[in-house]
Design a protein around this motif. Structure first.
Motif, PDB file in Angstrom:
ATOM      1  N   SER A 126       2.577 -31.264  36.191  1.00 34.40           N
ATOM      2  CA  SER A 126       2.959 -30.903  37.560  1.00 34.40           C
ATOM      3  C   SER A 126       4.408 -31.304  37.838  1.00 34.40           C
ATOM      4  N   GLU A 127       4.859 -32.387  37.213  1.00 38.57           N
ATOM      5  CA  GLU A 127       6.269 -32.770  37.376  1.00 38.57           C
ATOM      6  C   GLU A 127       7.182 -31.736  36.732  1.00 38.57           C
ATOM      7  N   LEU A 128       6.779 -31.230  35.595  1.00 35.52           N
ATOM      8  CA  LEU A 128       7.563 -30.200  34.922  1.00 35.52           C
ATOM      9  C   LEU A 128       7.554 -28.903  35.729  1.00 35.52           C
ATOM     10  N   ALA A 129       6.417 -28.566  36.288  1.00 31.94           N
ATOM     11  CA  ALA A 129       6.316 -27.353  37.102  1.00 31.94           C
ATOM     12  C   ALA A 129       7.163 -27.469  38.358  1.00 31.94           C
ATOM     13  N   SER A 130       7.259 -28.666  38.906  1.00 35.52           N
ATOM     14  CA  SER A 130       8.050 -28.840  40.124  1.00 35.52           C
ATOM     15  C   SER A 130       9.545 -28.654  39.860  1.00 35.52           C
ATOM     16  N   ILE A 131       9.946 -28.742  38.605  1.00 34.64           N
ATOM     17  CA  ILE A 131      11.348 -28.524  38.254  1.00 34.64           C
ATOM     18  C   ILE A 131      11.579 -27.087  37.779  1.00 34.64           C
ATOM     19  N   LEU A 132      10.686 -26.574  36.953  1.00 36.61           N
ATOM     20  CA  LEU A 132      10.911 -25.281  36.326  1.00 36.61           C
ATOM     21  C   LEU A 132      10.680 -24.091  37.257  1.00 36.61           C
ATOM     22  N   VAL A 133       9.707 -24.204  38.157  1.00 33.53           N
ATOM     23  CA  VAL A 133       9.416 -23.072  39.043  1.00 33.53           C
ATOM     24  C   VAL A 133      10.583 -22.785  39.993  1.00 33.53           C
ATOM     25  N   PRO A 134      11.175 -23.784  40.664  1.00 28.58           N
ATOM     26  CA  PRO A 134      12.346 -23.458  41.498  1.00 28.58           C
ATOM     27  C   PRO A 134      13.524 -22.893  40.700  1.00 28.58           C
ATOM     28  N   ILE A 135      13.714 -23.376  39.490  1.00 31.22           N
ATOM     29  CA  ILE A 135      14.773 -22.822  38.644  1.00 31.22           C
ATOM     30  C   ILE A 135      14.476 -21.356  38.338  1.00 31.22           C
ATOM     31  N   GLY A 136      13.222 -21.051  38.060  1.00 31.34           N
ATOM     32  CA  GLY A 136      12.832 -19.668  37.795  1.00 31.34           C
ATOM     33  C   GLY A 136      13.002 -18.766  39.009  1.00 31.34           C
ATOM     34  N   VAL A 137      12.712 -19.295  40.191  1.00 24.71           N
ATOM     35  CA  VAL A 137      12.867 -18.510  41.411  1.00 24.71           C
ATOM     36  C   VAL A 137      14.349 -18.223  41.670  1.00 24.71           C
ATOM     37  N   VAL A 138      15.194 -19.211  41.475  1.00 28.97           N
ATOM     38  CA  VAL A 138      16.639 -18.999  41.642  1.00 28.97           C
ATOM     39  C   VAL A 138      17.131 -17.966  40.635  1.00 28.97           C
ATOM     40  N   GLY A 139      16.659 -18.050  39.408  1.00 29.69           N
ATOM     41  CA  GLY A 139      17.028 -17.057  38.398  1.00 29.69           C
ATOM     42  C   GLY A 139      16.573 -15.659  38.785  1.00 29.69           C
ATOM     43  N   ALA A 140      15.378 -15.541  39.373  1.00 32.01           N
ATOM     44  CA  ALA A 140      14.877 -14.237  39.797  1.00 32.01           C
ATOM     45  C   ALA A 140      15.720 -13.678  40.941  1.00 32.01           C
ATOM     46  N   VAL A 141      16.145 -14.537  41.858  1.00 30.31           N
ATOM     47  CA  VAL A 141      16.992 -14.081  42.965  1.00 30.31           C
ATOM     48  C   VAL A 141      18.345 -13.602  42.434  1.00 30.31           C
ATOM     49  N   LEU A 142      18.931 -14.363  41.539  1.00 26.02           N
ATOM     50  CA  LEU A 142      20.207 -13.952  40.944  1.00 26.02           C
ATOM     51  C   LEU A 142      20.056 -12.650  40.156  1.00 26.02           C
ATOM     52  N   ALA A 143      18.958 -12.524  39.428  1.00 22.10           N
ATOM     53  CA  ALA A 143      18.714 -11.304  38.663  1.00 22.10           C
ATOM     54  C   ALA A 143      18.532 -10.109  39.596  1.00 22.10           C
TER      55      ALA A 143
END
Length: 130
Positions: A3-20
């Protein structure tokens, strides 16, 4: 730990999706306008942004990657369709341009004012004269 890893990776993925998604929109608009270099650059920036959006998949969240891929596909198709629609009217616009140019060329010759060859007198002598 997961869950700690998910709390870091999911926001990074969302930012990447917005930029994409932003890059995909720029690519679609560039295709509509016929700017191939800008479209290529936008798609070139879309690739690392989509890879950034894939970091959410390590936390079993595939939605950012799917969104970035779907937005690019949609904008490429929309851009190509709008470009084709705009290009369909180009022969009529070209014929109108030619007709306007011929109308201007066939018009009367503009009359210009006669030029004087002598300089007007100021009534005084030049400083270096005599």
């Amino acid at each position: 730990m997961a869950s700690e890893l998910a709390s870091i990776l999911v926001p990074i993925g969302v930012v990447g999706a917005v930029l994409a998604a932003l890059c995909a929109i720029v690519a679609g608009v560039a295709i509509m306008r016929g700017a191939a270099g800008l479209a290529g650059g936008a798609v070139g920036l879309w690739i690392p942004s989509a890879m950034l959006s894939s970091t959410a998949s390590f936390a079993s969240q595939w939605m950012p990657l799917l969104v970035s891929s779907i937005v690019l596909a949609a904008m490429l198709v929309i851009g190509a369709v709008v470009r084709a629609i705009l290009s369909a009217g180009e022969p009529a616009r070209q014929a109108a341009r030619i007709a306007r140019a011929e109308a201007l060329a066939d018009g009367p010759e503009p009359q210009s004012a006669p030029r004087t060859t002598t300089a007007p007198s100021t009534g005084s002598q030049p400083a270096l004269a005599g």
